[in-house]
Design a protein around this motif. Structure first.
Motif, mmCIF file in Angstrom:
data_model
loop_
_atom_site.group_PDB
_atom_site.id
_atom_site.type_symbol
_atom_site.label_atom_id
_atom_site.label_comp_id
_atom_site.label_asym_id
_atom_site.label_seq_id
_atom_site.Cartn_x
_atom_site.Cartn_y
_atom_site.Cartn_z
ATOM 1 N N THR B 79 -6.875 17.411 5.516
ATOM 2 C CA THR B 79 -7.312 16.290 4.692
ATOM 3 C C THR B 79 -6.183 15.290 4.485
ATOM 4 N N THR B 80 -4.976 15.802 4.228
ATOM 5 C CA THR B 80 -3.868 14.858 4.027
ATOM 6 C C THR B 80 -3.554 14.111 5.304
ATOM 7 N N GLU B 81 -3.771 14.743 6.444
ATOM 8 C CA GLU B 81 -3.539 14.053 7.722
ATOM 9 C C GLU B 81 -4.457 12.841 7.834
ATOM 10 N N ALA B 82 -5.713 13.019 7.452
ATOM 11 C CA ALA B 82 -6.648 11.891 7.489
ATOM 12 C C ALA B 82 -6.193 10.797 6.527
ATOM 13 N N LEU B 83 -5.738 11.200 5.353
ATOM 14 C CA LEU B 83 -5.255 10.221 4.372
ATOM 15 C C LEU B 83 -4.030 9.487 4.891
ATOM 16 N N LEU B 84 -3.128 10.234 5.529
ATOM 17 C CA LEU B 84 -1.927 9.625 6.078
ATOM 18 C C LEU B 84 -2.285 8.598 7.139
ATOM 19 N N ASP B 85 -3.172 8.975 8.059
ATOM 20 C CA ASP B 85 -3.534 8.053 9.139
ATOM 21 C C ASP B 85 -4.247 6.824 8.605
ATOM 22 N N TYR B 86 -5.130 7.022 7.626
ATOM 23 C CA TYR B 86 -5.873 5.875 7.125
ATOM 24 C C TYR B 86 -4.959 4.928 6.361
ATOM 25 N N SER B 87 -4.120 5.462 5.497
ATOM 26 C CA SER B 87 -3.226 4.577 4.744
ATOM 27 C C SER B 87 -2.187 3.947 5.666
ATOM 28 N N TRP B 88 -1.782 4.670 6.712
ATOM 29 C CA TRP B 88 -0.877 4.090 7.712
ATOM 30 C C TRP B 88 -1.502 2.842 8.333
ATOM 31 N N GLU B 89 -2.809 2.895 8.620
ATOM 32 C CA GLU B 89 -3.483 1.724 9.185
ATOM 33 C C GLU B 89 -3.425 0.558 8.197
ATOM 34 N N LYS B 90 -3.614 0.863 6.918
ATOM 35 C CA LYS B 90 -3.551 -0.204 5.918
ATOM 36 C C LYS B 90 -2.152 -0.796 5.849
ATOM 37 N N LEU B 91 -1.147 0.054 5.974
ATOM 38 C CA LEU B 91 0.240 -0.420 5.921
ATOM 39 C C LEU B 91 0.562 -1.308 7.123
ATOM 40 N N ASN B 92 -0.165 -1.142 8.205
ATOM 41 C CA ASN B 92 0.082 -1.926 9.404
ATOM 42 C C ASN B 92 -0.830 -3.135 9.521
ATOM 43 N N THR B 93 -1.574 -3.410 8.455
ATOM 44 C CA THR B 93 -2.483 -4.554 8.480
ATOM 45 C C THR B 93 -1.835 -5.733 7.782
ATOM 46 N N GLY B 94 -1.675 -6.805 8.512
ATOM 47 C CA GLY B 94 -1.146 -8.007 7.898
ATOM 48 C C GLY B 94 0.361 -7.958 7.699
ATOM 49 N N VAL B 95 0.840 -8.865 6.883
ATOM 50 C CA VAL B 95 2.267 -8.967 6.615
ATOM 51 C C VAL B 95 2.677 -7.883 5.631
ATOM 52 N N TRP B 96 3.822 -7.275 5.859
ATOM 53 C CA TRP B 96 4.267 -6.140 5.051
ATOM 54 C C TRP B 96 4.273 -6.467 3.560
ATOM 55 N N ARG B 97 4.816 -7.630 3.218
ATOM 56 C CA ARG B 97 4.950 -7.901 1.788
ATOM 57 C C ARG B 97 3.597 -8.136 1.114
ATOM 58 N N ASP B 98 2.553 -8.373 1.904
ATOM 59 C CA ASP B 98 1.227 -8.554 1.321
ATOM 60 C C ASP B 98 0.429 -7.258 1.242
ATOM 61 N N VAL B 99 0.983 -6.173 1.779
ATOM 62 C CA VAL B 99 0.259 -4.899 1.732
ATOM 63 C C VAL B 99 0.148 -4.449 0.279
ATOM 64 N N ASP B 100 -1.057 -4.130 -0.130
ATOM 65 C CA ASP B 100 -1.286 -3.704 -1.504
ATOM 66 C C ASP B 100 -0.435 -2.467 -1.805
ATOM 67 N N LYS B 101 0.284 -2.502 -2.903
ATOM 68 C CA LYS B 101 1.188 -1.413 -3.243
ATOM 69 C C LYS B 101 0.440 -0.097 -3.388
ATOM 70 N N ASP B 102 -0.821 -0.177 -3.770
ATOM 71 C CA ASP B 102 -1.597 1.048 -3.938
ATOM 72 C C ASP B 102 -1.767 1.795 -2.636
ATOM 73 N N TRP B 103 -1.852 1.087 -1.513
ATOM 74 C CA TRP B 103 -1.957 1.782 -0.234
ATOM 75 C C TRP B 103 -0.659 2.518 0.063
ATOM 76 N N ARG B 104 0.445 1.916 -0.321
ATOM 77 C CA ARG B 104 1.733 2.581 -0.121
ATOM 78 C C ARG B 104 1.841 3.814 -1.016
ATOM 79 N N ARG B 105 1.248 3.743 -2.175
ATOM 80 C CA ARG B 105 1.289 4.897 -3.061
ATOM 81 C C ARG B 105 0.390 6.008 -2.531
ATOM 82 N N VAL B 106 -0.755 5.635 -1.963
ATOM 83 C CA VAL B 106 -1.611 6.639 -1.325
ATOM 84 C C VAL B 106 -0.832 7.319 -0.203
#
Lengths: 401, 448
Positions: B79-106
């Motif tokens: 389950t954590t692997e799925a969470l890691l991969d999904y949040s990793w995709e969010k971290l790679n979307t758009g400009v780094w400084r615009d990535v929602d901090k909550d995705w980084r916390r996930v």
């Protein structure tokens, strides 16, 4: 004699939310499994998969199959099979549940489920609705808009003949606009574009027009726009590298793009971090390096990543991380492609003889690899639809001649 | 009779409690120390997340937490692997400084659970090293959660790894491999004294502000960092001992304007072995990385110059970056958006500055990503640019170089030294943006 050549859907990949994908056992399915559709009289005619749920569009079982030999080419086969008419039912499976009647089309994303429904009342135009996935299609949609009747008429004139859905979502009927999972939901398109098909990636959009030309716009940091740079494009821009080559299909993945020409060639571009462009990628090359002396079970189809020179520092120089221009793919055995679909970090292509992906394990591959399941079961893949982390394939039993 | 029944149920209760805590035979001090960091109940292990995080992700987070507290380790890992991969995709979307901090916390939360799962069963050093790598990924890409728990986990894992390790091999300075610079002999132009950046010895804050900060003039401040422990303590050996098993981002390629430039993750030991020692085939550079946030043990060796308090921002907004690399590289001419204080700890660096008036002649790239970088290479500048204004040659250790954001900077390593702008090309995994006004650079490199 006319055999029952109805096709059926198969699924494989991630199903950690219990979305229907074959048996749905466990969190992932690594080999294709037949889909179990609820409701026996309905036939699933299209699938739209988001990460945590899938939307199935099914209609009443269509009429008898016409007599005579069936064509072998998938593109003709799809049109030869009797097309279900009218609106059908949308069913959700996975983290979102529920069903709704009177639907012509559905498009699933994590934040939004978009449905094109028959208008309420006689003579009313179709209605476009955007729902929160968790709403189970009950109550009121987040947003609704009537589709202009002229647009609907245009669609019927253009598309009905070949049996495929003329302008699937997220492209709206009339091709004057498309729907996006991010605000603003309704986005107009210049009518000069004459859009035939539109696909959305995580940060970009691809458009295929009536003449087979491809346009792209949006974020470009991973080369997914195909214009040769990493710059963003605010407006649809023609892909000059493919100008003059008529394309039949486009597909957009998370950060990559694929298109299929009318002559069956596949072009890929964008981010290749998991080998989704079917080009060698460094991460997989390094993984192969560490597997010393062991045959990694590669079939003879691959371009054959040759053993590295023992340079412990670098991967082979031919590895590609970003491909900002379209690259022509070599499919195994010289196959011609017919359809393509992209997930977040994977790509599936249907060739005129085989369907691809779903190899019984969870290893990434950076070369096109045939899904043996369909070959073993004498199935011919006809259509493919990728969710972000899974794949649905519509396949038909081959005629045993 | 009553007593027997009581005793029996007490024994049963004890066994049940043990299995809840998943006490396996050989559950050592490592597992206990890690468990002690977590709350007792799963209800307390929670993140407060905004509605930007999809409902489906919240479901998985809950599921992963439940699985962990129920001791269902392999399911939790899935389950954590799925969470890691999904949040990793969010971290790679758009400009780094615009990535929602909550995705980084996930992402951090998933790294935490994965690290814990990996360490649950008594494993060998390889397992613990793998767990530390996951932990480092959470520190590098994620955002602080649960009282910066990942830092505490990293400290425990590192202690555990070091206690089993032999001391680092060989003294650093005697390594023959580093003597040969990759590019061979790089010539350095003569610095004419009238063009050199002025040097002052510990000026007062007011003097510095009036004569250099406000008028935007570069200066070298001597004697400011003499007493910092790093000046005496730091060597390759020491760095390997303190931080060898930690994972860091390394830039590979001669310069970031090249097409084959990339960023990779590796441990400090791997970096030193591959790019500092043993005649490296490629240029690898640990550049512009907030190493001291990741590894607090190193932060204890450095100070913060008093002059930094003259900036507009809060003290918390000061970003401290580390640069660590081999000799013989060149950084293209570029501009930093913030003021910088630079301290050279080991090695030598040649820096050349151009005033804002020269901007016209510096041919910036026209792409968005590289618009702060000149297309002109260092060897060409001598011919093309008529007024190369103050040179700065930071030969001496413990000098503090200050230059404001409007000056263009060209750095040239005869020995180590590379100065990076704060925005890197998007193809990097770790593009970071600094929001502070003042930016301290620390350089540590071996002598040639």
């Amino acid at each position: 004699m006319a055999e029952e050549r109805r096709g059926s859907w198969f699924g494989f990949g991630f199903c950690g939310f219990g979305q229907a994908l074959g048996s749905g056992r466990g969190r992932q399915v690594t080999s294709p499994e037949p889909l179990r559709a609820a409701g026996t009289d309905a036939e699933v005619c299209s699938v739209s998969a988001s990460w945590s749920y899938t939307a199935f569009l099914s209609r009443e079982r269509s009429g008898p199959i016409p007599p005579g030999p069936a064509p072998t080419c998938p593109r003709l086969l799809l049109s030869w099979l009797p097309a279900p008419a009218g609106a059908g039912q949308v069913q959700l499976s996975g983290s979102a549940r529920g069903a709704a009647e009177g639907c012509r089309d559905a498009w699933a994303s994590e934040t939004l489920l978009v449905v094109l429904r028959d208008g309420r009342g006689p003579g009313a135009g179709a209605e476009l609705q955007a729902w929160a996935p968790g709403s189970a299609l009950c109550g009121e949609p987040l947003w609704a808009q009537t589709v202009v009747p002229e647009a609907q008429r245009e669609d019927r004139e253009d598309g009905e003949g070949d049996g495929t859905r003329a302008r699937p979502l997220p492209l709206l009927p009339g091709a004057r606009a498309y729907v996006s999972p991010l605000s603003p939901l309704y986005r107009p398109l210049a009518p000069e574009l004459r859009a035939r098909r539109l696909e959305l990636g995580t940060e970009h959009a691809l458009l295929l027009d009536e003449a087979g030309q491809v346009y792209s716009w949006g974020g470009g940091r991973h080369g997914q726009l195909g214009h040769g740079t990493l710059e963003a494009e605010p407006e649809p821009r023609l892909l000059e590298a493919l100008q003059g080559l008529p394309m039949a299909e486009v597909a957009a993945g998370g950060w990559h793009s694929v298109c299929v020409s009318e002559t069956g060639d596949v072009y890929t571009w964008g981010w290749n971090e998991s080998g989704q462009l079917a080009l060698p990628t460094r991460s997989l090359a390094e993984d192969r390096e560490t597997v010393t002396g062991e045959t990694t079970g590669l079939s003879g189809h691959g371009p054959g990543v040759t053993g590295t020179t023992g340079d412990e520092g670098g991967a082979p120089a031919s590895c590609i991380a970003l491909q900002p221009f379209p690259a022509l793919l070599d499919l195994p055995l010289g196959s011609d492609a017919v359809k393509a679909s992209c997930g977040s970090r994977h790509t599936a292509v249907v060739t005129s003889k085989y369907g691809q992906l779903g190899h019984g394990d969870t290893t990434s591959r950076d070369w096109p690899c045939r899904v043996e399941y369909f070959v073993d079961k004498q199935l011919q893949a006809v259509a493919v639809s990728c969710g972000p982390w899974n794949t649905y394939v519509y396949a038909v039993q081959r005629e045993t001649s | 009779m009553q007593n027997n029944v009581l005793r029996l149920s007490w024994q049963v209760y004890l066994m049940a409690e043990d299995s809840n805590r998943d006490t396996l035979p050989g559950m050592g001090p490592l597992q206990e120390a890690l468990r002690a960091l977590l709350p007792r109940t799963k209800e307390e292990l929670k993140l407060d997340l905004s509605e930007n995080v999809h409902r489906s992700v919240l479901i998985l987070l809950q599921q992963a937490t439940n699985l962990f507290y129920e001791g269902r380790r392999s399911e939790c890992l899935q389950t954590t692997e799925a969470l890691l991969d999904y949040s990793w995709e969010k971290l790679n979307t758009g400009v780094w400084r615009d990535v929602d901090k909550d995705w980084r916390r996930v992402y951090s939360f998933s790294c935490l659970l994965k690290t814990m799962c990996l360490c649950e069963t008594p494993g060998d050093a390889t397992t613990v090293a793998a767990a530390l790598k996951v932990c480092d990924m959470g520190l590098l890409m994620g955002a602080a959660i649960l009282g910066d728990i990942l830092s505490k986990v990293a400290a425990i894992l590192q202690t555990h790894l070091l206690s089993g390790k032999r001391p680092a091999q060989g003294p650093a300075q005697e390594q023959p491999g580093i003597k040969k610079a990759r590019n061979g002999h790089t010539s350095i132009p003569d610095t004419r004294s009238e063009e050199a950046v002025p040097r002052l010895h510990c000026p007062s804050l007011q003097y510095f502000r009036k004569h250099y900060l406000v008028p935007q003039r570069p200066v070298i401040l001597e004697g400011v960092a003499d007493h910092w422990p790093c000046m005496k303590k730091w060597s390759l050996e020491y760095i390997q001992e303190i931080a060898g098993c930690r994972t860091v981002p390394v830039e590979v390629g001669s310069r970031y304007t090249d097409e084959d430039w990339s960023q990779r993750l590796m441990t400090v030991n791997e970096f030193i072995s591959r790019y500092i020692l043993n005649e490296p085939k490629d240029i690898g550079y640990l550049a512009q990385h907030q190493l001291f946030d990741q590894i607090p043990e190193l932060k204890q060796d450095i100070g913060v110059p008093d002059y930094c308090c003259l900036g507009d921002g809060e003290e918390e907004e000061i970003t401290i970056n580390a640069w660590f690399g081999p000799p013989g590289t060149v950084s293209p001419l570029h501009q930093d958006p913030q003021q910088n204080f630079l301290v050279q700890v080991l090695g030598r660096k040649y820096i050349r500055l151009y005033s804002p008036q020269e901007s016209e002649a510096l041919y910036p790239h026209d792409t968005h990503l590289l618009h702060n970088t000149s297309q002109v290479g260092p060897s060409m500048t001598f011919q093309l640019l008529p007024h190369p204004t103050p040179f700065l040659e930071s030969r001496q250790m413990a000098s503090l170089a200050f230059f404001r954001s409007t000056w263009r900077i060209l750095t040239w390593r005869s020995s180590p030294g590379l100065l990076r702008p704060h925005s890197c090309p998007a193809s990097c995994l770790l593009e970071k943006s600094c929001s502070s006004r003042l930016n301290i650079g620390i350089m540590c490199k071996p002598w040639t």
